[in-house]
Design a protein around this motif. Sequence first.
Motif, mmCIF file in Angstrom:
data_model
loop_
_atom_site.group_PDB
_atom_site.id
_atom_site.type_symbol
_atom_site.label_atom_id
_atom_site.label_comp_id
_atom_site.label_asym_id
_atom_site.label_seq_id
_atom_site.Cartn_x
_atom_site.Cartn_y
_atom_site.Cartn_z
ATOM 1 N N GLN A 63 0.838 -1.192 0.000
ATOM 2 C CA GLN A 63 0.000 0.000 0.000
ATOM 3 C C GLN A 63 0.877 1.247 0.000
ATOM 4 O O GLN A 63 1.971 1.247 0.566
ATOM 5 N N GLN A 64 0.385 2.293 -0.618
ATOM 6 C CA GLN A 64 1.122 3.553 -0.648
ATOM 7 C C GLN A 64 1.023 4.262 0.701
ATOM 8 O O GLN A 64 -0.021 4.237 1.352
ATOM 9 N N ILE A 65 2.109 4.890 1.089
ATOM 10 C CA ILE A 65 2.090 5.706 2.305
ATOM 11 C C ILE A 65 1.925 7.164 1.886
ATOM 12 O O ILE A 65 2.596 7.631 0.959
ATOM 13 N N TYR A 90 6.103 2.013 11.766
ATOM 14 C CA TYR A 90 4.731 2.386 11.389
ATOM 15 C C TYR A 90 4.583 2.446 9.866
ATOM 16 O O TYR A 90 3.609 1.926 9.306
ATOM 17 N N VAL A 91 5.560 3.065 9.206
ATOM 18 C CA VAL A 91 5.528 3.176 7.743
ATOM 19 C C VAL A 91 5.555 1.791 7.105
ATOM 20 O O VAL A 91 4.764 1.475 6.207
ATOM 21 N N CYS A 92 6.480 0.953 7.583
ATOM 22 C CA CYS A 92 6.624 -0.381 7.006
ATOM 23 C C CYS A 92 5.395 -1.253 7.279
ATOM 24 O O CYS A 92 5.007 -2.078 6.441
ATOM 25 N N ARG A 93 4.777 -1.064 8.437
ATOM 26 C CA ARG A 93 3.555 -1.811 8.745
ATOM 27 C C ARG A 93 2.446 -1.458 7.753
ATOM 28 O O ARG A 93 1.707 -2.329 7.291
ATOM 29 N N HIS A 94 2.367 -0.177 7.435
ATOM 30 C CA HIS A 94 1.324 0.265 6.514
ATOM 31 C C HIS A 94 1.583 -0.232 5.091
ATOM 32 O O HIS A 94 0.641 -0.649 4.400
ATOM 33 N N GLY A 154 8.939 1.877 -0.277
ATOM 34 C CA GLY A 154 8.755 1.851 -1.720
ATOM 35 C C GLY A 154 8.682 3.231 -2.338
ATOM 36 O O GLY A 154 8.393 3.371 -3.524
ATOM 37 N N ASN A 155 8.973 4.261 -1.549
ATOM 38 C CA ASN A 155 8.901 5.654 -2.013
ATOM 39 C C ASN A 155 10.286 6.294 -1.898
ATOM 40 O O ASN A 155 10.781 6.517 -0.799
ATOM 41 N N GLU A 156 10.912 6.582 -3.029
ATOM 42 C CA GLU A 156 12.266 7.127 -3.025
ATOM 43 C C GLU A 156 12.344 8.534 -2.445
ATOM 44 O O GLU A 156 13.426 9.003 -2.070
#
Length: 245
Positions: free
Chosen positions: A2-4, A83-87, A183-185
């Motif tokens: 999923q996108q953050i 938190y970011v990686c969980r999402h 996944g977001n550079e």
Amino acid sequence: MQQITQEIITEYVEKNIPEFHRNRIEKLGKLELKAVLKRKNPYLFKVKNIVTASNFVETILDAYLSSQEETLFGGFLEGLAIYVCRHVYRGSKSSAEGIDLEFEKDGTKYIVSIKSGPNWGNSSQIKRMKDNFRKAKRILGTNTASSPNVVAVNGCCYGRDNTPDKGEYLKLCGQRFWSFISGNENLYTEIIEPLGHKAEEKNEHFLEEYGKVVNKFSLEFMKMFCDTSGQIHWEEVIQFNAGQV
């Protein structure tokens, strides 16, 4: 995957950053001049030609608080990364010793030890991290048949390391790390704005408390180490810091 979004990050920051500011003020309020004096190098302050009690106090206080805040904020960033990686990848806080995060991506299981910056430890601390990686790999290799490929990662929230392959593990710093878990550079720059939420308001409160401590410590320092003319007795400062009890 999923996108953050920045809205999701902002929600986390607004909920959790107040604890960082509360801890800063709490630790500041618990400080004692004698304890701080014993932990800092008084010879350095003499070399810098410090001549006033307030300047001396501010110098040792700032040096002490800087290391404390680095630790506190490192804990906050670790929580944000999890938190970011969980999402994004359904990552989770690991139960393995010394491992902060684990998740699967593209058929590979990743185990991650999160640090603030790249220069975080000495050789013995790095050895301990590598030992923890080996133990976790053995456990996951036998218990996770669906994901036999396990990769260890030392993730650093800021800084650079242009040779990420360390043999037994990967060291991903700054942009590489935030991109790896999201996944977001561009995430490493996008988190800046949410982190500044109400920063001015929170820091004004901190500076009020900081001023009180400087005034209190300056008065104590003058009573302990200054003569009636206001001159610092450096010999007494050194004796207090390094003399035999």
